[in-house]
Motif scaffolding. Structure first.
Motif, short mmCIF file in Angstrom:
data_model
loop_
_atom_site.label_atom_id
_atom_site.label_comp_id
_atom_site.label_asym_id
_atom_site.label_seq_id
_atom_site.Cartn_x
_atom_site.Cartn_y
_atom_site.Cartn_z
N ALA A 1 -12.25 -7.13 3.80
CA ALA A 1 -11.10 -7.91 4.00
C ALA A 1 -10.81 -8.96 2.85
O ALA A 1 -9.66 -9.03 2.49
CB ALA A 1 -11.02 -8.46 5.39
N LEU B 1 -6.96 -0.67 6.52
CA LEU B 1 -7.39 0.74 7.34
C LEU B 1 -6.91 2.18 6.81
O LEU B 1 -7.51 3.07 7.29
CB LEU B 1 -6.36 0.48 8.64
N VAL C 1 -14.25 0.87 10.47
CA VAL C 1 -13.68 -0.41 10.83
C VAL C 1 -14.64 -1.45 10.29
O VAL C 1 -14.08 -2.34 9.85
CB VAL C 1 -13.26 -0.39 12.34
N VAL D 1 -4.67 -5.68 5.92
CA VAL D 1 -5.07 -5.05 7.04
C VAL D 1 -4.81 -3.70 6.82
O VAL D 1 -5.58 -2.74 7.01
CB VAL D 1 -5.09 -5.58 8.26
N ALA E 1 -14.15 -1.81 6.50
CA ALA E 1 -12.86 -2.36 6.04
C ALA E 1 -13.05 -3.98 6.50
O ALA E 1 -12.49 -4.74 5.46
CB ALA E 1 -11.79 -1.59 7.07
N ARG E 2 -13.46 -4.19 7.58
CA ARG E 2 -13.54 -5.61 7.90
C ARG E 2 -14.43 -6.43 6.73
O ARG E 2 -14.27 -7.53 6.26
CB ARG E 2 -14.03 -5.90 9.13
N VAL F 1 -10.41 -6.20 11.78
CA VAL F 1 -10.45 -6.19 10.10
C VAL F 1 -10.03 -7.47 9.61
O VAL F 1 -10.24 -8.26 8.58
CB VAL F 1 -9.68 -5.06 9.76
#
Length: 234
Positions: free
Chosen positions: A166, A135, A159, A131, A162-163, A113
């Motif tokens: 970012a 998460l 994940v 991060v 989420a990345r 992430v």
């Protein structure tokens, strides 16, 4: 007087054509595609395999160039950008979520992430806070130190989402994000995207083949043989 930026569409597509090959065997993947997306909405893009969905997403995100037409993302003319400009666009305004999760196997969930933030040279303390927040947003706060191989498919896609969030993109493009997931897990991922639109203020354009997920979208756009279904796009 120019229009207030707050009133303009987040995404504007006008007269986009994309052809592969030439002569009688040419494939017209996109044919005069035009539509707008309002900021802060979740839009489902549907169509059978080969209808032009992925080509359209790639053109919008600057991964491919149209033969003609224009694409504006948050006021930036994607079709006029050089490679440096396209790289900056994908760092600052547009993020992708793919059917294949694309996580780095040797990195933990938190490190995956945080990778875009590291590339953006965000200070370590600020990066760690972002991060942790992301998460938590995708329900994986307790899995921060696990690597992709230690997570289920649904967790890996969370994940990846989420990345993608970012760097606080304006537009999130998701190409069949539930394609490798079972129906229940896929629905939970789509529900997560719905929540992300509301909590992060991002605009999401999501291609999907699953009609059960369309109820979560603010709007549905259908593409058939490279053309938009005007009844759905209106």
């Amino acid at each position: 007087m120019s229009a207030d930026p707050a009133d303009r569409p987040l995404l504007t597509v006008r007269g986009v054509h994309r052809r592969f090959g030439s002569g009688p065997t040419a494939v017209h993947a996109l044919r005069d595609v035009s539509f707008d997306l309002a900021a802060g909405t979740m839009v489902a893009l549907i169509g059978r395999s080969g209808s032009g969905k992925t080509t359209l997403l790639n053109v919008i995100g600057g991964l491919d160039r149209p033969d003609s037409g224009t694409v504006l993302v948050d006021g930036a003319d994607v079709t006029a950008l050089d490679e440096d400009g396209l790289s900056r666009l994908r760092r600052e305004k547009v993020s992708y979520v793919f059917q294949t999760f694309g996580l780095i196997p040797v990195l933990s969930a938190a490190e995956n992430v945080g990778a875009p933030l590291r590339l953006a040279r965000l200070p370590a303390a600020e990066r760690e806070r972002r991060v942790e927040l992301l998460l938590e947003l995708v329900g994986l706060a307790d899995h921060a130190q696990q690597r992709p191989g230690e997570l289920s498919g649904g967790q890996q896609q969370r994940v990846a989402i989420a990345r993608a969030l970012a760097a606080s993109p304006r537009l999130l493009i998701a190409d069949e994000p539930t394609g490798q997931l079972d129906a229940e897990t896929g629905l939970s991922v789509m529900a997560l995207l719905r929540g992300v639109v509301e909590s992060e203020g991002v605009t999401a354009l999501v291609s999907t083949h699953d009609p059960t997920m369309l109820a979560l979208a603010d709007r549905v756009i259908q593409i058939n043989d490279g053309r938009l279904d005007e009844r759905e796009a209106s």
